[in-house]
Design a protein around this motif. Structure first.
Motif, PDB file in Angstrom:
ATOM      1  N   TYR A  80       0.863  -1.192   0.000  1.00  0.00           N
ATOM      2  CA  TYR A  80       0.000   0.000   0.000  1.00  0.00           C
ATOM      3  C   TYR A  80       0.894   1.233   0.000  1.00  0.00           C
ATOM      4  CZ  TYR A  80      -3.322   3.443   1.807  1.00  0.00           C
ATOM      5  OH  TYR A  80      -4.104   4.551   1.973  1.00  0.00           O
ATOM      6  N   ARG A  81       0.722   2.081  -0.973  1.00  0.00           N
ATOM      7  CA  ARG A  81       1.522   3.298  -1.010  1.00  0.00           C
ATOM      8  C   ARG A  81       0.646   4.469  -1.440  1.00  0.00           C
ATOM      9  NH1 ARG A  81       7.468   4.359  -3.454  1.00  0.00           N
ATOM     10  NH2 ARG A  81       7.739   6.317  -2.394  1.00  0.00           N
ATOM     11  N   ALA A  82       0.144   5.159  -0.462  1.00  0.00           N
ATOM     12  CA  ALA A  82      -0.693   6.331  -0.724  1.00  0.00           C
ATOM     13  C   ALA A  82       0.190   7.576  -0.698  1.00  0.00           C
ATOM     14  CB  ALA A  82      -1.779   6.446   0.332  1.00  0.00           C
ATOM     15  N   PHE A  83      -0.163   8.560  -1.487  1.00  0.00           N
ATOM     16  CA  PHE A  83       0.576   9.810  -1.529  1.00  0.00           C
ATOM     17  C   PHE A  83      -0.283  10.923  -0.954  1.00  0.00           C
ATOM     18  CE2 PHE A  83       2.576   7.230  -4.726  1.00  0.00           C
ATOM     19  CZ  PHE A  83       3.918   7.510  -4.563  1.00  0.00           C
ATOM     20  N   ASN A  84       0.320  11.753  -0.129  1.00  0.00           N
ATOM     21  CA  ASN A  84      -0.376  12.896   0.432  1.00  0.00           C
ATOM     22  C   ASN A  84      -0.360  14.021  -0.600  1.00  0.00           C
ATOM     23  OD1 ASN A  84      -1.072  15.279   1.770  1.00  0.00           O
ATOM     24  ND2 ASN A  84      -0.227  14.548   3.701  1.00  0.00           N
ATOM     25  N   ILE A  85      -1.537  14.424  -1.044  1.00  0.00           N
ATOM     26  CA  ILE A  85      -1.629  15.462  -2.077  1.00  0.00           C
ATOM     27  C   ILE A  85      -2.159  16.784  -1.530  1.00  0.00           C
ATOM     28  CG2 ILE A  85      -1.847  13.788  -3.955  1.00  0.00           C
ATOM     29  CD1 ILE A  85      -4.880  14.507  -3.974  1.00  0.00           C
ATOM     30  N   ASP A  86      -2.126  16.942  -0.205  1.00  0.00           N
ATOM     31  CA  ASP A  86      -2.624  18.174   0.408  1.00  0.00           C
ATOM     32  C   ASP A  86      -1.919  19.415  -0.135  1.00  0.00           C
ATOM     33  OD1 ASP A  86      -4.365  16.691   1.922  1.00  0.00           O
ATOM     34  OD2 ASP A  86      -3.151  16.774   3.758  1.00  0.00           O
ATOM     35  N   ARG A  87      -0.616  19.348  -0.320  1.00  0.00           N
ATOM     36  CA  ARG A  87       0.138  20.519  -0.775  1.00  0.00           C
ATOM     37  C   ARG A  87      -0.257  20.920  -2.199  1.00  0.00           C
ATOM     38  NH1 ARG A  87       6.391  20.415   0.155  1.00  0.00           N
ATOM     39  NH2 ARG A  87       5.675  20.555   2.284  1.00  0.00           N
ATOM     40  N   ILE A  88      -0.445  19.952  -3.071  1.00  0.00           N
ATOM     41  CA  ILE A  88      -0.839  20.274  -4.446  1.00  0.00           C
ATOM     42  C   ILE A  88      -2.248  20.872  -4.452  1.00  0.00           C
ATOM     43  CG2 ILE A  88      -1.837  18.078  -5.273  1.00  0.00           C
ATOM     44  CD1 ILE A  88       0.712  19.812  -7.324  1.00  0.00           C
ATOM     45  N   ASN A  89      -3.162  20.327  -3.635  1.00  0.00           N
ATOM     46  CA  ASN A  89      -4.526  20.864  -3.553  1.00  0.00           C
ATOM     47  C   ASN A  89      -4.540  22.283  -2.998  1.00  0.00           C
ATOM     48  OD1 ASN A  89      -5.764  18.585  -4.621  1.00  0.00           O
ATOM     49  ND2 ASN A  89      -6.048  17.651  -2.620  1.00  0.00           N
ATOM     50  N   LYS A  90      -3.693  22.538  -2.020  1.00  0.00           N
ATOM     51  CA  LYS A  90      -3.633  23.863  -1.401  1.00  0.00           C
ATOM     52  C   LYS A  90      -3.093  24.906  -2.379  1.00  0.00           C
ATOM     53  CE  LYS A  90      -1.345  26.407   2.281  1.00  0.00           C
ATOM     54  NZ  LYS A  90      -0.253  26.364   3.227  1.00  0.00           N
ATOM     55  N   ASN A  91      -2.054  24.561  -3.120  1.00  0.00           N
ATOM     56  CA  ASN A  91      -1.390  25.512  -4.003  1.00  0.00           C
ATOM     57  C   ASN A  91      -2.005  25.619  -5.388  1.00  0.00           C
ATOM     58  OD1 ASN A  91       1.217  26.609  -2.616  1.00  0.00           O
ATOM     59  ND2 ASN A  91       1.019  24.476  -1.992  1.00  0.00           N
ATOM     60  N   PHE A  92      -2.724  24.584  -5.798  1.00  0.00           N
ATOM     61  CA  PHE A  92      -3.340  24.574  -7.131  1.00  0.00           C
ATOM     62  C   PHE A  92      -4.782  24.080  -7.014  1.00  0.00           C
ATOM     63  CE2 PHE A  92       1.215  23.893  -7.623  1.00  0.00           C
ATOM     64  CZ  PHE A  92       1.541  24.908  -8.504  1.00  0.00           C
ATOM     65  N   PRO A  93      -5.659  24.862  -6.385  1.00  0.00           N
ATOM     66  CA  PRO A  93      -7.018  24.382  -6.117  1.00  0.00           C
ATOM     67  C   PRO A  93      -7.851  24.126  -7.370  1.00  0.00           C
ATOM     68  CG  PRO A  93      -6.812  26.701  -5.553  1.00  0.00           C
ATOM     69  CD  PRO A  93      -5.429  26.205  -5.881  1.00  0.00           C
ATOM     70  N   SER A  94      -7.471  24.702  -8.489  1.00  0.00           N
ATOM     71  CA  SER A  94      -8.283  24.501  -9.697  1.00  0.00           C
ATOM     72  C   SER A  94      -7.885  23.242 -10.469  1.00  0.00           C
ATOM     73  CB  SER A  94      -8.177  25.721 -10.617  1.00  0.00           C
ATOM     74  OG  SER A  94      -6.845  25.890 -11.051  1.00  0.00           O
ATOM     75  N   ILE A  95      -6.800  22.597 -10.068  1.00  0.00           N
ATOM     76  CA  ILE A  95      -6.389  21.368 -10.755  1.00  0.00           C
ATOM     77  C   ILE A  95      -7.362  20.254 -10.385  1.00  0.00           C
ATOM     78  CG2 ILE A  95      -4.658  19.531 -10.797  1.00  0.00           C
ATOM     79  CD1 ILE A  95      -2.524  21.618 -10.788  1.00  0.00           C
ATOM     80  N   GLU A  96      -7.837  19.565 -11.408  1.00  0.00           N
ATOM     81  CA  GLU A  96      -8.770  18.465 -11.215  1.00  0.00           C
ATOM     82  C   GLU A  96      -8.088  17.169 -11.630  1.00  0.00           C
ATOM     83  OE1 GLU A  96     -12.759  16.991 -13.440  1.00  0.00           O
ATOM     84  OE2 GLU A  96     -12.655  19.133 -12.948  1.00  0.00           O
ATOM     85  N   SER A  97      -7.967  16.231 -10.705  1.00  0.00           N
ATOM     86  CA  SER A  97      -7.335  14.960 -11.050  1.00  0.00           C
ATOM     87  C   SER A  97      -8.330  14.085 -11.807  1.00  0.00           C
ATOM     88  CB  SER A  97      -6.827  14.241  -9.809  1.00  0.00           C
ATOM     89  OG  SER A  97      -7.886  13.955  -8.933  1.00  0.00           O
ATOM     90  N   LYS A  98      -7.799  13.188 -12.600  1.00  0.00           N
ATOM     91  CA  LYS A  98      -8.610  12.258 -13.391  1.00  0.00           C
ATOM     92  C   LYS A  98      -8.559  10.879 -12.744  1.00  0.00           C
ATOM     93  CE  LYS A  98      -9.099  15.097 -16.940  1.00  0.00           C
ATOM     94  NZ  LYS A  98     -10.037  16.131 -16.631  1.00  0.00           N
ATOM     95  N   ASN A  99      -9.598  10.078 -12.969  1.00  0.00           N
ATOM     96  CA  ASN A  99      -9.506   8.694 -12.533  1.00  0.00           C
ATOM     97  C   ASN A  99      -8.668   7.926 -13.557  1.00  0.00           C
ATOM     98  OD1 ASN A  99     -11.158   7.548 -14.643  1.00  0.00           O
ATOM     99  ND2 ASN A  99     -12.963   8.238 -13.524  1.00  0.00           N
ATOM    100  N   ILE A 100      -8.282   6.733 -13.221  1.00  0.00           N
ATOM    101  CA  ILE A 100      -7.338   5.976 -14.053  1.00  0.00           C
ATOM    102  C   ILE A 100      -7.904   5.709 -15.450  1.00  0.00           C
ATOM    103  CG2 ILE A 100      -8.043   3.680 -13.225  1.00  0.00           C
ATOM    104  CD1 ILE A 100      -4.447   4.805 -14.052  1.00  0.00           C
ATOM    105  N   VAL A 101      -9.177   5.394 -15.558  1.00  0.00           N
ATOM    106  CA  VAL A 101      -9.766   5.100 -16.870  1.00  0.00           C
ATOM    107  C   VAL A 101      -9.747   6.347 -17.754  1.00  0.00           C
ATOM    108  CG1 VAL A 101     -11.871   4.377 -18.073  1.00  0.00           C
ATOM    109  CG2 VAL A 101     -11.141   3.170 -16.007  1.00  0.00           C
ATOM    110  N   SER A 102     -10.142   7.491 -17.209  1.00  0.00           N
ATOM    111  CA  SER A 102     -10.115   8.736 -17.989  1.00  0.00           C
ATOM    112  C   SER A 102      -8.696   9.087 -18.420  1.00  0.00           C
ATOM    113  CB  SER A 102     -10.680   9.883 -17.161  1.00  0.00           C
ATOM    114  OG  SER A 102     -12.005   9.672 -16.849  1.00  0.00           O
ATOM    115  N   GLY A 103      -7.745   8.910 -17.513  1.00  0.00           N
ATOM    116  CA  GLY A 103      -6.350   9.217 -17.839  1.00  0.00           C
ATOM    117  C   GLY A 103      -5.803   8.333 -18.939  1.00  0.00           C
ATOM    118  N   ILE A 104      -6.114   7.034 -18.890  1.00  0.00           N
ATOM    119  CA  ILE A 104      -5.644   6.111 -19.933  1.00  0.00           C
ATOM    120  C   ILE A 104      -6.300   6.465 -21.272  1.00  0.00           C
ATOM    121  CG2 ILE A 104      -5.641   3.703 -20.723  1.00  0.00           C
ATOM    122  CD1 ILE A 104      -5.460   2.915 -17.714  1.00  0.00           C
ATOM    123  N   LYS A 105      -7.601   6.754 -21.241  1.00  0.00           N
ATOM    124  CA  LYS A 105      -8.292   7.121 -22.479  1.00  0.00           C
ATOM    125  C   LYS A 105      -7.653   8.370 -23.113  1.00  0.00           C
ATOM    126  CE  LYS A 105     -12.871   5.206 -21.621  1.00  0.00           C
ATOM    127  NZ  LYS A 105     -14.280   5.514 -21.326  1.00  0.00           N
TER     128      LYS A 105
END
Length: 74
Positions: free
Chosen positions: A43-68
């Motif tokens: 299990y290897r989770a990444f803490n993304i709090d810093r990216i969310n704090k500094n770039f609030p408009s960035i929207e992450s994609k789910n794996i299927v959308s990213g592969i597509k």
């Protein structure tokens, strides 16, 4: 320094299954016996709090959308 990740945990196996399915590949995924200890207890989770704090408009994609998106550029 930022972790560029979604904050969602997914296995390499799940990623591979999605790639095979979405590309309609005839590739077969084969499992092999692990040699040695499982890193991070599997299990290897990444803490993304810093990216969310500094770039609030960035929207992450789910794996299927990213592969597509990735295969549509090929």
């Amino acid at each position: 320094i930022f972790n560029i990740a979604t904050g969602n945990v997914i296995s390499f196996y799940e990623i591979a299954k999605n790639i095979v399915k979405l590309t309609k590949s005839l590739s077969k995924i084969t499992m092999t016996q692990r040699i040695g200890k499982m890193p991070h207890n599997g299990y290897r989770a990444f803490n993304i709090d810093r990216i969310n704090k500094n770039f609030p408009s960035i929207e992450s994609k789910n794996i299927v959308s990213g592969i597509k998106m990735m295969i549509s550029d090929i």
